[in-house]
Scaffold this motif. Structure first.
Motif, PDB file in Angstrom:
ATOM      1  N   ILE A 187       0.838  -1.210   0.000  1.00  0.00           N
ATOM      2  CA  ILE A 187       0.000   0.000   0.000  1.00  0.00           C
ATOM      3  C   ILE A 187       0.864   1.248   0.000  1.00  0.00           C
ATOM      4  CG2 ILE A 187      -1.664   1.373   1.332  1.00  0.00           C
ATOM      5  CD1 ILE A 187      -2.903  -1.226   2.313  1.00  0.00           C
ATOM      6  N   TYR A 188       1.909   1.254   0.861  1.00  0.00           N
ATOM      7  CA  TYR A 188       2.714   2.458   1.038  1.00  0.00           C
ATOM      8  C   TYR A 188       4.042   2.436   0.295  1.00  0.00           C
ATOM      9  CZ  TYR A 188      -0.596   3.395   4.802  1.00  0.00           C
ATOM     10  OH  TYR A 188      -1.749   3.628   5.524  1.00  0.00           O
ATOM     11  N   GLY A 189       4.429   1.272  -0.265  1.00  0.00           N
ATOM     12  CA  GLY A 189       5.675   1.211  -1.029  1.00  0.00           C
ATOM     13  C   GLY A 189       6.904   0.997  -0.173  1.00  0.00           C
ATOM     14  N   HIS A 190       6.838   0.131   0.835  1.00  0.00           N
ATOM     15  CA  HIS A 190       8.000  -0.187   1.663  1.00  0.00           C
ATOM     16  C   HIS A 190       8.696  -1.445   1.145  1.00  0.00           C
ATOM     17  CE1 HIS A 190       6.954   2.915   4.495  1.00  0.00           C
ATOM     18  NE2 HIS A 190       5.763   2.384   4.738  1.00  0.00           N
ATOM     19  N   LEU A 191       9.873  -1.721   1.704  1.00  0.00           N
ATOM     20  CA  LEU A 191      10.660  -2.917   1.375  1.00  0.00           C
ATOM     21  C   LEU A 191      10.968  -3.012  -0.120  1.00  0.00           C
ATOM     22  CD1 LEU A 191       8.839  -5.599   3.606  1.00  0.00           C
ATOM     23  CD2 LEU A 191      10.883  -4.251   4.152  1.00  0.00           C
TER      24      LEU A 191
END
Length: 454
Positions: A187-191
């Motif tokens: 959803i947030y664009g992490h990792l």
């Protein structure tokens, strides 16, 4: 009833609490994991954007209908497996599992086809046009996950029917944890993942459902506990009598849950006519209501398992006390959950959204939510008691009357005609659930009298 008979009846009743709790706790933990996942989904999507939260509410409720039809259909396996397990008939259970896989696969094909047609008309359902671009990709990934939901259900109901409620619990918890991490990343664009918003939430759910289906199938085909069932599964074949029995048990339960969920889905369409903020608040309220429903479901499932065992053993004197013990436990849960939800009603909406309007609507709608818990507990208990007795035909009629004759018209009347908004829509639910609870109880009494006297 004499004093000695009354004392004996109370002893039987008290003896049912512990087995229901022991069976129900793993189901509760697994279902609470689902609640946490629903909260996490709603919070993460809501803080990404309010339009995505509204789109998730609409699509989620559309798919809740199909998913709960599939769950209800698979419920038909539990009393059949429980009856055979109570009599030690391992070979029959293997045949039920094999035929159950065929029946639920065919159901998955039917659901995928129906939702594919619905997708073509997504922009003609009267929803805010700005939400359609968010809805379409989220709809497609939910569509792809339906077969894995159906396959998971087969092995979960097999485990539950043989009193192994812990295995599904651990798999549900693991799948929910995977889903939450996937949400955070996608959803947030992490990792290193792209920021996909609502689509990311859908992809995470798809991955989790694939992994859960694979894990529970792996346990059935690889663990020592299921070796006798696995051997019976290999030696059995798909047969018309077993397949037909699953159909006769599964469809009334699937349609009952489908009508109940369909009422919520139609209510979501009605809420969409009110506006995007009300639709977003509706999604928040659905997440909050899961605090109650999932625990009720777990206790109700334990009641159905225990009653199916007693029914198979023809131990009829323990059936009614089991149902009432389950209802008492559900009432206790209703009180324990209602109090903090009521006290935190002004803060509840802010957990999910930054919109003051949405948070205010949530605060007002907590009132009818708390009011209908008694009725919801009653209908959940005795619907599952009927399921344990394998008496599923009346459930379709009860669901139709309670939800389509009572709840939906009143939702439109209170919410639209009387301009009650989301609070008006939710104020219809206590009426429908009261009708359902009363009718399920009457059918339960009639069926128990019939089997006890036979």
């Amino acid at each position: 009833m004499t004093g000695q008979a009354s004392l004996q009846a109370h002893r039987v009743l008290r003896a049912q609490y512990r087995p229901i709790v022991m069976l129900g706790i793993p189901i509760v933990i697994g279902q609470v994991g689902t609640v946490v996942l629903s909260f996490a989904d709603t919070m993460m999507i809501g803080h990404h954007s309010t339009p995505e939260l509204a789109a998730a509410a609409f699509v989620g409720n559309m798919f809740a209908l199909g998913i709960l039809v599939a769950l209800g259909f698979s419920y038909g396996m539990t009393p059949i497996v429980g009856n055979h397990y109570g009599r030690g008939e391992t070979a029959h259970i293997g045949a039920v599992v094999k035929n159950g896989l065929l029946a639920n696969t065919l159901l998955a094909v039917l659901l995928v086809a129906a939702y594919a047609v619905l997708y073509l008309f997504l922009d003609r359902l009267g929803q805010p046009p700005a939400l359609i671009p968010h809805m379409r990709p989220y709809f497609l990934v939910n569509l792809a996950s339906l077969p894995f939901v159906c396959w998971f259900n087969v092995f979960k109901q097999t485990a539950d029917g043989t009193t192994d409620t812990r295995t599904p619990m651990w798999i549900l918890l693991g799948g929910n944890l995977l889903n939450i991490v996937g949400n955070w990343a996608l959803i947030y664009g992490h990792l290193g993942c792209p920021e996909l918003g609502l689509l990311g939430a859908g992809l995470s759910t798809l991955l989790a459902r694939i992994m859960m289906a694979a894990a529970i199938a792996g346990v059935f085909f690889g663990s020592r506990r299921y070796r006798p069932l696995r051997r019976a599964f290999a030696q059995s074949r798909c047969s018309r009598p077993v397949f037909g029995r699953l159909q006769r048990m599964g469809w009334p339960l699937g349609l009952q849950m489908g009508m109940e969920t369909g009422a919520w889905t139609l209510c979501s369409i009605i809420v969409g006519w009110i506006g995007a903020s009300s639709l977003a608040a509706h999604q928040v309220m659905l997440s909050v209501s899961q605090l109650f429903y999932q625990v009720y479901y777990a206790i109700g499932a334990a009641v159905a398992i225990r009653i199916s065992l007693f029914h198979g053993q023809r131990n009829f004197d323990h059936i009614a006390p089991t149902a009432w013990a389950g209802f008492h436990l559900i009432l206790l849960v209703a009180v324990l959950v209602s109090v903090p939800v009521w006290l935190l009603r002004h803060q509840m909406g802010w957990l999910f959204t930054d919109s003051a309007e949405v948070a205010h609507i949530v605060t007002l709608t907590i009132v009818p939510l708390v009011v209908y818990q008694l009725s919801d507990g009653l209908q959940c208990t005795f619907a599952n008691a009927l399921r344990g007795l394998s008496d599923v035909k009346p459930m379709m009629l009860v669901a139709f009357v309670a939800y389509f004759v009572v709840s939906i018209p009143l939702s439109y009347l209170f919410g639209i005609t009387m301009h009650g908004g989301l609070v008006g829509v939710w104020s219809a639910f206590p009426f429908g659930l009261s009708v359902a609870g009363g009718l399920y109880y009457l059918f339960f009494r009639r069926r128990l009298h019939a089997v006890h006297g036979s």
